[in-house]
Design an enzyme around this catalytic site. Structure first.
Site, mmCIF file in Angstrom:
data_model
loop_
_atom_site.group_PDB
_atom_site.id
_atom_site.type_symbol
_atom_site.label_atom_id
_atom_site.label_comp_id
_atom_site.label_asym_id
_atom_site.label_seq_id
_atom_site.Cartn_x
_atom_site.Cartn_y
_atom_site.Cartn_z
ATOM 1 N N THR A 160 0.841 -1.203 0.000
ATOM 2 C CA THR A 160 0.000 0.000 0.000
ATOM 3 C C THR A 160 0.875 1.252 0.000
ATOM 4 O OG1 THR A 160 -1.647 -1.243 1.215
ATOM 5 C CG2 THR A 160 -1.880 1.157 1.239
ATOM 6 N N GLU A 247 -0.868 -1.801 14.369
ATOM 7 C CA GLU A 247 -1.416 -1.959 13.025
ATOM 8 C C GLU A 247 -2.758 -2.702 13.070
ATOM 9 O OE1 GLU A 247 1.298 -3.634 10.150
ATOM 10 O OE2 GLU A 247 -0.374 -4.297 8.909
HETATM 11 C C1 LIG Z 1 -5.085 -4.495 -0.621
HETATM 12 C C2 LIG Z 1 -3.979 -5.057 0.204
HETATM 13 C C3 LIG Z 1 -3.073 -4.214 0.802
HETATM 14 C C4 LIG Z 1 -1.982 -4.727 1.510
HETATM 15 N N1 LIG Z 1 -1.044 -3.869 2.021
HETATM 16 C C5 LIG Z 1 0.115 -4.383 2.511
HETATM 17 C C6 LIG Z 1 1.213 -3.528 2.840
HETATM 18 O O1 LIG Z 1 1.111 -2.300 2.756
HETATM 19 N N2 LIG Z 1 2.374 -4.087 3.261
HETATM 20 C C7 LIG Z 1 2.537 -5.447 3.383
HETATM 21 O O2 LIG Z 1 3.611 -5.881 3.743
HETATM 22 N N3 LIG Z 1 1.506 -6.286 3.098
HETATM 23 C C8 LIG Z 1 0.314 -5.793 2.649
HETATM 24 N N4 LIG Z 1 -0.730 -6.634 2.326
HETATM 25 C C9 LIG Z 1 -0.554 -8.071 2.504
HETATM 26 C C10 LIG Z 1 -1.417 -8.691 3.587
HETATM 27 O O3 LIG Z 1 -0.970 -8.324 4.852
HETATM 28 C C11 LIG Z 1 -1.392 -10.215 3.344
HETATM 29 O O4 LIG Z 1 -2.156 -10.439 2.176
HETATM 30 C C12 LIG Z 1 -1.925 -10.995 4.507
HETATM 31 O O5 LIG Z 1 -1.035 -10.931 5.580
HETATM 32 C C13 LIG Z 1 -2.161 -12.483 4.143
HETATM 33 O O6 LIG Z 1 -1.031 -13.035 3.547
HETATM 34 P P1 LIG Z 1 -1.156 -13.825 2.159
HETATM 35 O O7 LIG Z 1 -1.904 -12.958 1.218
HETATM 36 O O8 LIG Z 1 0.197 -14.276 1.760
HETATM 37 O O9 LIG Z 1 -2.045 -15.076 2.464
HETATM 38 P P2 LIG Z 1 -1.543 -16.495 3.011
HETATM 39 O O10 LIG Z 1 -0.661 -16.285 4.189
HETATM 40 O O11 LIG Z 1 -1.010 -17.277 1.876
HETATM 41 O O12 LIG Z 1 -2.912 -17.121 3.491
HETATM 42 C C14 LIG Z 1 -3.872 -17.713 2.615
HETATM 43 C C15 LIG Z 1 -5.003 -18.283 3.464
HETATM 44 O O13 LIG Z 1 -4.478 -19.289 4.334
HETATM 45 C C16 LIG Z 1 -4.764 -18.958 5.683
HETATM 46 N N5 LIG Z 1 -3.656 -19.361 6.540
HETATM 47 C C17 LIG Z 1 -2.330 -19.068 6.415
HETATM 48 N N6 LIG Z 1 -1.627 -19.578 7.425
HETATM 49 C C18 LIG Z 1 -2.520 -20.241 8.219
HETATM 50 C C19 LIG Z 1 -2.414 -20.979 9.428
HETATM 51 N N7 LIG Z 1 -1.243 -21.143 10.065
HETATM 52 N N8 LIG Z 1 -3.537 -21.539 9.939
HETATM 53 C C20 LIG Z 1 -4.743 -21.360 9.342
HETATM 54 N N9 LIG Z 1 -4.904 -20.648 8.206
HETATM 55 C C21 LIG Z 1 -3.807 -20.104 7.654
HETATM 56 C C22 LIG Z 1 -4.939 -17.447 5.692
HETATM 57 O O14 LIG Z 1 -5.684 -17.024 6.807
HETATM 58 C C23 LIG Z 1 -5.648 -17.229 4.378
HETATM 59 O O15 LIG Z 1 -7.011 -17.479 4.521
HETATM 60 C C24 LIG Z 1 -1.850 -6.136 1.670
HETATM 61 C C25 LIG Z 1 -2.797 -6.996 1.106
HETATM 62 C C26 LIG Z 1 -3.833 -6.477 0.366
HETATM 63 C C27 LIG Z 1 -4.818 -7.436 -0.265
#
Ligand SMILES: Cc1cc2nc3c(=O)[nH]c(=O)nc-3n(C[C@H](O)[C@H](O)[C@H](O)COP(=O)(O)OP(=O)(O)OC[C@H]3O[C@@H](n4cnc5c(N)ncnc54)[C@H](O)[C@@H]3O)c2cc1C
Length: 384
Positions: A160, A247
């Site tokens: 972001t 956060e």
């Molecule tokens: C619009 C937007 C803005 C963002 N802005 C930022 C930013 O400014 N900076 C930044 O660094 N990031 C940013 N993010 C990233 C955001 O923080 C991550 O998308 C989020 O932390 C989830 O990580 P992931 O997408 O890799 O999903 P994953 O970690 O791959 O998870 C996929 C699914 O599996 C589940 N899961 C994962 N691990 C487990 C577990 N141990 N047990 C049970 N379920 C689990 C999750 O809950 C989810 O449902 C942004 C994301 C979006 C969509």
């Protein structure tokens, strides 16, 4: 209901932010949503009014306020009816720059804080990568020490303020983790836009939060001056963990305030719209649904206020913050679903703010720690 955690000073601040948002933000959000960014002039105006430095030390040009002042900023920005505008601003004020006051050297603070507070430098936090989000210890962007620099190689995703930002708080590995201590070896860096080897590879297109820009970033042998290491080398994860509660609380605050606004919009609609000879607001089936939503919101607010006051008081509050983030963001999504439903066909139209809220709020059970991760944290604390 009255909110006991805020002082008269907080309420005065609220009044001035609310007046600003109504006059100078809300009338433009549609234009910014369509443009996929907020204008530089808004950052400078926010800086001019002191809203970007509420908590920063006065010696660097900040307001010297407490965490609850930032909560007020989050709540009032979220009423502008564009989740993306509020998200962008709060990423700058709360989800990235506070790391500078917490872990930065005096020289780093002097160099960056005044311009952050003035809205001249827009900040972003870059942790997530294409291969990992929730599992922060798995991040693979490397930072190798070579003389007076750290050389960064890797990529970041979903960042972001990443497309139009100026100062990036970047997490990278300076050493491999060890078995049982896989979180060790991560460090934080302050990376300025324009550094050779650092580029924005893509502006991402997304479902909601459209006024906030979201980037994919690339680091190709990007030499960052060693003095831009933030905090202690190898302790980046521990530093980030300390800031995550702020956060997550802010995510809960934004979701909840947006949902409160969406419910207010829905109540106004139910009073105005008639069907079968009477206002929808007279129908018991709908009245009971509204009663449930108002109750859920009040419960979420109590949780968020409680966690926010613990955090503001410097108390250990990981369980409370995780519960507040989980409950408030799930409730906000429920409110969004019902708000669209209760607007009927109009709720599906772009011109009605509940349509945008429905798309925006979907983010909040995902970003800043997913609902599943919040449950993991809570379960570990209550079950062991
Ligand atoms: C619009 C937007 C803005 C963002 N802005 C930022 C930013 O400014 N900076 C930044 O660094 N990031 C940013 N993010 C990233 C955001 O923080 C991550 O998308 C989020 O932390 C989830 O990580 P992931 O997408 O890799 O999903 P994953 O970690 O791959 O998870 C996929 C699914 O599996 C589940 N899961 C994962 N691990 C487990 C577990 N141990 N047990 C049970 N379920 C689990 C999750 O809950 C989810 O449902 C942004 C994301 C979006 C969509």
């Amino acid at each position: 209901m009255g909110r006991r955690i805020f002082s008269d000073e907080h309420e005065m601040l609220r009044k001035s932010i609310r007046a600003f948002v109504e006059k100078e933000v809300t009338p433009h959000v549609r234009e910014w949503e369509d443009a996929g960014r907020i204008p530089r002039s808004l950052w400078r105006r926010l800086g001019e009014l002191g809203f970007l430095g509420l908590e920063f030390p006065t010696e660097h040009g900040g307001g010297g306020g407490d965490f609850l002042s930032s909560v007020v900023l989050g709540e009032e920005m979220a009423r502008c009816r564009s989740g993306g505008v509020a998200f962008s601003v709060l990423v700058h004020t709360d989800m990235s720059s506070p790391w500078l006051t917490r872990f930065g050297t005096e020289a780093q603070k002097r160099r960056y804080l005044p311009r952050i507070i003035a809205g001249e430098l827009v900040c972003a936090l870059a942790i997530t990568e294409p291969g990992t989000g929730s599992d922060m210890a798995a991040l693979s962007t490397r930072a190798e020490r070579r003389g007076a620099h750290y050389v960064l190689t890797g990529g970041k995703l979903f960042i972001t303020n990443g497309v139009y930002g100026d100062l990036y708080f970047v997490a990278a590995r300076t050493a491999p983790g060890t078995p049982g201590r896989r979180h060790d070896g991560i460090s934080m860096f302050l990376v300025e836009r324009g550094l050779p080897g650092f580029s924005v590879s893509r502006k991402l297109d997304k479902m909601g939060m459209r006024a906030s820009d979201t980037a994919e970033l690339a680091f190709e042998e990007c030499a960052v001056p060693a003095e831009n290491l933030l905090g202690v080398e190898g302790q980046g994860f521990q530093q980030l963990a300390a800031g995550l509660q702020r956060e997550r609380l802010m995510a809960a605050v934004l979701a909840l305030s947006g949902a409160t606004q969406a419910l207010e919009d829905t109540l106004a609609y139910l009073r105005e719209r008639t069907a079968f000879g009477e206002p929808l607001a007279a129908r018991q089936a709908l009245r009971h649904r509204v009663a449930d939503l108002a109750t859920d919101l009040e419960a979420a607010r109590a949780l968020v206020d409680h966690a926010a006051s613990l955090y503001a008081g410097g108390e250990e509050c990981v369980t409370e913050v995780s519960m507040a983030k989980l409950f408030a963001t799930e409730v906000a999504n429920k409110v969004a679903y019902e708000a669209v439903q209760l607007h009927g066909g109009y709720g599906y139209m772009r011109e009605f703010p509940v349509e945008g809220f429905f798309r925006d709020v979907r983010l909040w059970t995902i970003a800043s720690g997913t609902s599943e991760i919040m449950r993991e944290i809570i379960a570990k604390r209550v079950l062991g």
